[in-house]
Design an enzyme around this catalytic site. Structure first.
Site, mmCIF file in Angstrom:
data_model
loop_
_atom_site.group_PDB
_atom_site.id
_atom_site.type_symbol
_atom_site.label_atom_id
_atom_site.label_comp_id
_atom_site.label_asym_id
_atom_site.label_seq_id
_atom_site.Cartn_x
_atom_site.Cartn_y
_atom_site.Cartn_z
ATOM 1 C CB SER A 209 -0.907 -0.056 1.141
ATOM 2 O OG SER A 209 -2.068 -0.690 0.902
ATOM 3 C CE LYS B 9 -4.611 2.026 -0.705
ATOM 4 N NZ LYS B 9 -4.071 0.840 -0.342
ATOM 5 C CB SER C 102 -4.221 2.163 3.741
ATOM 6 O OG SER C 102 -3.446 1.446 2.824
#
Length: 392
Positions: free
Chosen positions: A66, A69, A126
């Protein structure tokens, strides 16, 4: 070939008992440190200059999970800055966005949520669904957004990064490195408002409704390490535990990246060790603030006599505590082959900071205001002025 005008300013920095450190110095010293033993790869940089204070396997291609991101957030912040989207506008959630698994804020197909709340969902919790919803709003489709992500990676000079989605969910040929993640974080932090989101430990979405959702930051260092205000965690079974953290103390902001740790505790320890090392061993000195005028441009056929040229980012030097500094040269290079019109924010040159002839940092120089072609009356007045001057 472009013509470049160069101005050199020697800055005699009188900081006592300090020495400027370039991005490639102290490598032997770094090899002896045990800051990130628990991580597969790691890096520690100063934000303004990009100077590297520590690295371990920093160019090894690994799944970023993640932390992907951060690039998604970068494109979101760019879209906001360019007014292609606004914080208060509502985004309608597609079936595809709502179907995302993993970390999510449980968006439903057809639900409408503001860009501001979706941004919270990405930055704090997230949320994969929030990431895809914003990606589709900005680029039309997730696939088109991923192309923008990879185009941006190329523009940043990242040679070991390739994205397949805006979330970091496992996908073949989706990879990055600790170094590349630090560069993306450095770019993202140009947008100062991003830490208004990434620094929040807890918040709520749909507050006061039956669908109220509690957001808790996946980056626990935001709460437990003084000065940490971002940026992004990551975990998949393949990537293990990852974290890109940023912290600021006094005038110094640093970025620490750890990838491939076996547990959250080991990941946080590696990052904490790097942050402790940075703040105990180094200090920064500011040369220019972001958007600070450094020179002016005058173009004969422009509608303005002069326009300020400003720094595109903050310009600092990294100083090692306990040693002397020497003179620093700041070189301003302005492109002379520019055609009108030029928009506000257009890149018109570069500012280099050198020590002993070696380039330490390079920062884009931008126009503070637009320059358009002059109208006929202005050109006539200029011609008459030149005729009078030549006659004398």
């Amino acid at each position: 070939m472009k013509k470049i005008v160069t101005l050199t300013l020697v800055l005699m920095l009188t900081f006592l008992s300090m020495q400027t450190v370039s991005a490639n110095e102290n490598k032997q010293e770094d090899q002896d440190l045990s800051l990130a033993d628990s991580a597969s790869s790691a890096i520690l940089i100063e934000r303004d200059s990009g100077a590297i204070m520590y690295e371990k396997n920093a160019h090894e291609q690994l799944p970023p999970a993640s932390m992907t991101k951060m690039m998604t957030l970068l494109l979101i912040m760019e879209a906001l800055d360019e007014e292609k989207i606004t914080l208060d506008e509502k985004v309608r959630v597609s079936e595809h966005a709502a179907s995302m698994g993993g970390s999510q804020i449980f968006l439903e197909e057809g639900e409408e949520m503001s860009v501001n709340d979706l941004l919270k969902g990405v930055a704090i919790a997230s949320g994969n669904d929030a990431s895809v919803a914003l990606a589709e709003r900005i680029a039309g489709t997730e696939e088109a957004f991923v192309q923008k992500m990879n185009d941006k990676a190329k523009a940043l000079g990242l040679e070991n990064t390739n994205f397949q989605n805006p979330t970091g969910l496992p996908a073949k040929n989706h990879y990055s490195t600790a170094y590349d993640m630090s560069v993306i974080a450095k770019e993202l932090l140009k947008y100062g408002k991003i830490t208004n989101y990434t620094s929040v430990y807890e918040d709520y979405l749909r507050k006061g409704t039956e669908d109220e959702f509690w957001l808790v930051n996946t980056n626990k260092l935001v709460k437990f390490y003084d000065g940490v205000d971002g940026l992004k965690t990551g975990y998949t079974s393949e990537a293990k535990y990852c974290l890109t953290a940023t912290a600021k103390k006094d005038d110094m902001r640093v970025i620490a990246v750890a990838m491939g740790a076996q547990t959250p505790k080991e990941r946080n320890k590696a990052v904490t060790n790097m942050l402790d090392y940075a703040f105990s061993q180094y200090k920064t000195a500011s040369i220019y603030k972001k958007n600070q005028p450094v020179t002016q441009i005058a173009m004969i056929k422009a509608d303005k006599d002069k326009v300020n040229v400003v720094t595109g980012d903050a310009v600092s030097i990294l100083l090692k505590k306990g040693q002397d500094s020497s003179g620093i040269e700041t070189t301003i290079k302005i492109d002379q082959d520019m055609d009108l019109p030029l928009e506000k924010g257009a890149k018109v040159g570069m500012l280099q900071v050198k020590q002993n002839g070696k380039v330490m940092t390079e920062t884009p120089l931008l126009l503070e205001a637009s320059l358009n072609k002059a109208n006929v009356w202005k050109l006539f007045k200029y011609s008459m002025k030149e005729m009078v001057k030549n006659a004398n």
